[in-house]
Design a protein around this motif. Structure first.
Motif, PDB file in Angstrom:
ATOM      1  N   ARG A 192       0.519  -0.693   0.132  1.00 43.13           N
ATOM      2  CA  ARG A 192       0.094  -0.230  -0.156  1.00 43.13           C
ATOM      3  C   ARG A 192       0.626   1.407  -0.127  1.00 43.13           C
ATOM      4  NH1 ARG A 192      -4.762  -0.316   1.157  1.00 43.13           N
ATOM      5  NH2 ARG A 192      -6.502  -3.512   1.798  1.00 43.13           N
ATOM      6  N   ALA A 193       2.072   1.038   1.088  1.00 43.07           N
ATOM      7  CA  ALA A 193       3.048   2.705   0.712  1.00 43.07           C
ATOM      8  C   ALA A 193       3.226   2.280  -0.443  1.00 43.07           C
ATOM      9  CB  ALA A 193       3.854   2.478   1.801  1.00 43.07           C
ATOM     10  N   LEU A 194       3.454   1.635  -1.556  1.00 42.14           N
ATOM     11  CA  LEU A 194       4.319   1.816  -2.838  1.00 42.14           C
ATOM     12  C   LEU A 194       3.360   2.120  -3.333  1.00 42.14           C
ATOM     13  CD1 LEU A 194       6.665  -1.315  -2.660  1.00 42.14           C
ATOM     14  CD2 LEU A 194       7.575   1.048  -3.217  1.00 42.14           C
ATOM     15  N   GLU A 195       2.390   1.661  -3.690  1.00 43.24           N
ATOM     16  CA  GLU A 195       1.011   2.050  -4.400  1.00 43.24           C
ATOM     17  C   GLU A 195       0.620   3.774  -4.050  1.00 43.24           C
ATOM     18  OE1 GLU A 195      -2.422  -0.239  -3.739  1.00 43.24           O
ATOM     19  OE2 GLU A 195      -1.383  -2.387  -4.944  1.00 43.24           O
ATOM     20  N   GLY A 196       1.149   3.853  -2.720  1.00 40.85           N
ATOM     21  CA  GLY A 196       0.167   5.236  -2.526  1.00 40.85           C
ATOM     22  C   GLY A 196       1.376   5.891  -2.328  1.00 40.85           C
ATOM     23  N   ARG A 197       2.532   5.820  -3.105  1.00 39.54           N
ATOM     24  CA  ARG A 197       3.622   7.167  -3.586  1.00 39.54           C
ATOM     25  C   ARG A 197       3.163   8.362  -4.201  1.00 39.54           C
ATOM     26  NH1 ARG A 197       4.246   3.090  -7.277  1.00 39.54           N
ATOM     27  NH2 ARG A 197       5.081   3.433  -8.985  1.00 39.54           N
ATOM     28  N   ARG A 198       3.544   9.491  -3.631  1.00 35.76           N
ATOM     29  CA  ARG A 198       3.800  10.512  -4.414  1.00 35.76           C
ATOM     30  C   ARG A 198       5.215  11.768  -4.432  1.00 35.76           C
ATOM     31  NH1 ARG A 198       1.631  14.324   0.141  1.00 35.76           N
ATOM     32  NH2 ARG A 198       3.581  14.009   2.063  1.00 35.76           N
ATOM     33  N   ASP A 199       5.364  12.151  -5.750  1.00 31.78           N
ATOM     34  CA  ASP A 199       6.097  13.067  -6.074  1.00 31.78           C
ATOM     35  C   ASP A 199       6.748  13.935  -4.549  1.00 31.78           C
ATOM     36  OD1 ASP A 199       6.058  12.300  -8.172  1.00 31.78           O
ATOM     37  OD2 ASP A 199       5.057  13.429  -9.029  1.00 31.78           O
TER      38      ASP A 199
END
Length: 200
Positions: A192-199
């Motif tokens: 989930r952390a990888l999917e929710g990553r942001r710039d």
């Protein structure tokens, strides 16, 4: 097993023990505390329970708890009524409000879909949400149910129901808690952390 307490005191213990998260020992402690209260305080406590029971109801707009015609959030002119955050329980509103970052409004479902526990769409406040979005003026619905099977199922079900409306449906990002260690994160949390990553 024989009781060491009078029936009225046992009934008080049983009443506390019936509350969620309260075991028998905690119920006994609470019962002893209530008995030790001065009569005026005990009467105030009993009156507060009865008063809450008779005056607290759900807000007709967001389904949160209120003792007025509308809850303070729905009544406020400062809140962005075009963004609705959907939560499972009234206590979840308190959690999100603590962040002081959200300025929209809420919709409280009063539960999540749970086929195992025989909780279907008619048992929670889904219809009221669909009617609210259907009335117009909503640009985004944020699904803030818990990141577990029932929360995810509920979020997916609602997002499908809202598809016909011109509204953006988003899900809270979940990931690594602040201050924690990557080595202790489970696979689902890392995913989930990888999917929710942001710039940055």
């Amino acid at each position: 097993m024989a009781s060491f307490f009078p029936p009225t005191f046992e009934a008080l213990i049983d009443g506390f023990a019936a509350l969620p998260g309260i075991g028998r020992k905690s119920a006994q402690r609470l019962a002893f505390h209530v008995l030790s209260l001065p009569e005026g305080e005990a009467e105030q406590f009993a009156a507060a329970i009865l008063q809450a029971r008779t005056s607290v109801h759900t807000c007709p707009v967001c389904q949160n708890l209120t003792d007025a015609e509308l809850c303070p959030i729905c009544k406020s002119d400062r809140r962005d009524k075009s963004v609705i955050c959907v939560v499972a329980e009234p206590r979840d509103v308190v959690s999100i409000e603590r962040s002081r970052e959200f300025n929209g409004v809420y919709h409280v479902l009063h539960g999540v879909l749970s086929p195992m526990n025989h909780v279907g769409p008619d048992d929670i406040r889904v219809r009221e949400l669909v009617e609210r979005v259907g009335a117009g003026g909503v640009s985004e619905v944020i699904m803030a149910t818990n990141p577990d099977t029932e929360g995810d199922t509920t979020a997916m079900y609602i997002s499908r129901l809202l598809k016909p409306f011109d509204v953006r449906v988003t899900r809270l990002a979940y990931g690594i808690p602040v201050g924690s260690n990557l080595e202790f994160a489970d696979d689902a949390t890392l995913l989930r952390a990888l999917e929710g990553r942001r710039d940055m």
